[in-house]
Design an enzyme around this catalytic site. Structure first.
Site, PDB file in Angstrom:
ATOM      1  N   ALA A 276      42.166 -33.528 128.647  1.00  0.00           N
ATOM      2  CA  ALA A 276      42.986 -34.296 128.358  1.00  0.00           C
ATOM      3  C   ALA A 276      44.293 -33.321 127.903  1.00  0.00           C
ATOM      4  CB  ALA A 276      42.759 -35.015 127.152  1.00  0.00           C
ATOM      5  N   ASN A 277      45.306 -33.752 127.218  1.00  0.00           N
ATOM      6  CA  ASN A 277      46.219 -32.911 126.670  1.00  0.00           C
ATOM      7  C   ASN A 277      46.831 -33.692 125.340  1.00  0.00           C
ATOM      8  OD1 ASN A 277      48.679 -34.829 127.290  1.00  0.00           O
ATOM      9  ND2 ASN A 277      47.729 -34.625 129.419  1.00  0.00           N
ATOM     10  N   ARG A 278      47.706 -33.064 124.707  1.00  0.00           N
ATOM     11  CA  ARG A 278      48.229 -33.596 123.584  1.00  0.00           C
ATOM     12  C   ARG A 278      49.088 -34.427 123.598  1.00  0.00           C
ATOM     13  NH1 ARG A 278      46.505 -29.793 119.937  1.00  0.00           N
ATOM     14  NH2 ARG A 278      46.022 -27.589 120.766  1.00  0.00           N
TER      15      ARG A 278
END
Ligand code: C5P
Length: 409
Positions: free
Chosen positions: A209-211
């Site tokens: 995932a990412n932020r």
């Protein structure tokens, strides 16, 4: 404000009907006229007398009411409204609507109706989760019916918990206001927005995932709804509520997101604000991967579909305005211009996400943004502003551009 708006409130039979009395009051306070239809089940929970006292009008309960059929009738009840609200919308009422049944006044009004409809479902969580209700809700959403709630929380039945509580009256009012923002610069338009990160599964418990927080995408969806558009928000996993008046399509992975976007088309405008993961695991392990003390398991990656480029390059059914985002850490404008050409989109909203961009807390997850708008005509630097302000400005530009394109053609 709902000055001069004519609302028809259909009250179904559920304990949440007591909140509908407060809803009538809230709608009246804002200047709306409210007519009320009650099902016979609703009358087990609240009385027509109470609803009528608050709406300052007679309450309609019978399909075959000689008096009412002569002076108003079920056809006129819906035709004379700007919007219909069904609150509480029971599982039974939703099933009738999904199948076009019309064996009482409420369902006959809904079948004869051509106006926008807002449903505020309320039922036991097991009924909401039942596949039949899921199917009916999906059908109604596809038919253009809007939903607010249900919310999660404690139920009237002791010890029961889960999604099924009717949305609060003020939430329903906010959604009605967003839906009736007609005359807004985007009224009659369908705006599609992607938001948030994607989760790409590695095994049943792990993902890439990412932020991304989804704040900018959700703010854009909210601003489009306030401008009167019908809005579909396709969002990856975020900790944000769906903005009022917006149809939320929650997804997990990039491939889910592409499928949901394609299902939501046609749209007049598509804004791709999601931070889609570029890669996913080449294969998803069916069981949790174990550490066995030996060599680390290799993680082979494969590329995800580029949703923005796929939609922007469509030869038929392409939205008139396709807008992408670019998060860069250097040469922001030059890279964004190249990206605009490569992806085939009309505009790019570009921002500097590097640690040295000077935005406290950073762009990802923060509340402010400083962007450049890249169009065919060139680039504009917008001053630093809250994500809500950036969204409002973008929506205003979109409305102006659609207006110009129309007057040219
Ligand atoms: O190529 P890059 O990820 O920098 O492009 C960003 C833009 O492309 C954003 O608008 C993002 O939503 C979109 N995008 C997409 N599908 C992908 C990757 C990016 O829609 N797989």
């Amino acid at each position: 404000m709902l000055e001069d708006k004519r609302l028809l409130l259909i009250i179904g039979g559920g304990i949440a009907a007591y909140k509908s009395l407060d809803l009538i009051r809230r709608l009246k306070e804002r200047g709306a006229s409210v007519r009320v239809v009650m099902t016979s089940a609703a009358q087990h929970f609240i009385t027509p007398l109470a609803a009528g006292a608050l709406s300052h009008d007679r309450v309609f309960t019978e399909l075959f009411d000689r008096e009412a059929e002569q002076d108003i009738g079920h056809i006129r009840l819906s035709r004379e409204a700007d919007l219909l609200i069904v609150a509480p919308a029971t599982a039974d009422l939703m099933a009738k609507m999904a199948h076009g049944l019309a064996d009482d006044l409420a369902s006959a009004v809904l079948l004869a109706n051509t106006r926008p409809v807002l449903l505020a479902p309320a039922m036991n969580p097991a009924m909401w989760a039942n596949v039949a209700t899921r199917r009916n809700a999906a059908q109604l959403a596809a038919d253009g019916v809007r939903f607010v709630g249900p919310n999660a929380g404690a139920m009237a039945e002791r010890g029961e918990d889960g999604a099924g509580r009717m949305a609060e009256p003020l939430e329903i009012v906010a959604t009605v206001e967003a839906m009736l923002a007609a005359g807004g610069p985007l009224s009659g338009r369908h705006v599609l927005v992607t938001s948030g990160p994607t989760h790409e599964p590695i095994d049943p418990v792990r993902y890439i995932a990412n932020r991304s927080s989804g704040k900018q995408g959700h703010a854009i969806a909210a601003a489009a709804a306030r401008a009167g558009a019908r809005v579909t928000l396709v969002s990856g996993p975020v900790n944000l509520p769906a903005p009022p008046g917006v149809t939320l399509r929650p997804v997990e992975s990039a491939r889910d997101m592409l499928a949901a976007v394609e299902t939501a088309l046609p749209a007049d405008v598509a804004i791709f604000a999601a931070a889609v993961a570029d890669w996913r695991a080449a294969s998803e392990a069916p069981e949790k991967m174990k550490k066995d003390g030996g060599a680390l398991p290799p993680l082979a990656l494969t590329e995800n579909p580029d949703i923005l480029a796929t939609i922007a390059h469509r030869t038929s059914g392409r939205p008139r305005l396709v807008i992408g985002f670019a998060a860069e850490t250097q040469n922001v404008v030059a890279y964004a211009q190249a990206k605009r050409a490569r992806k085939g989109c009309d505009w790019i909203v570009a921002n500097d996400v590097s640690a040295h961009s000077g935005i406290p807390g950073g762009v990802m997850g923060g509340d402010t943004n400083e962007v450049h708008l890249i169009t065919a005509e060139g680039s504009e630097a917008w001053p630093r502003a809250s994500k809500a302000e950036v969204a409002a400005r973008l929506i205003a530009r979109i409305a102006a551009a659609l207006g110009e394109r129309e007057s040219e053609s």
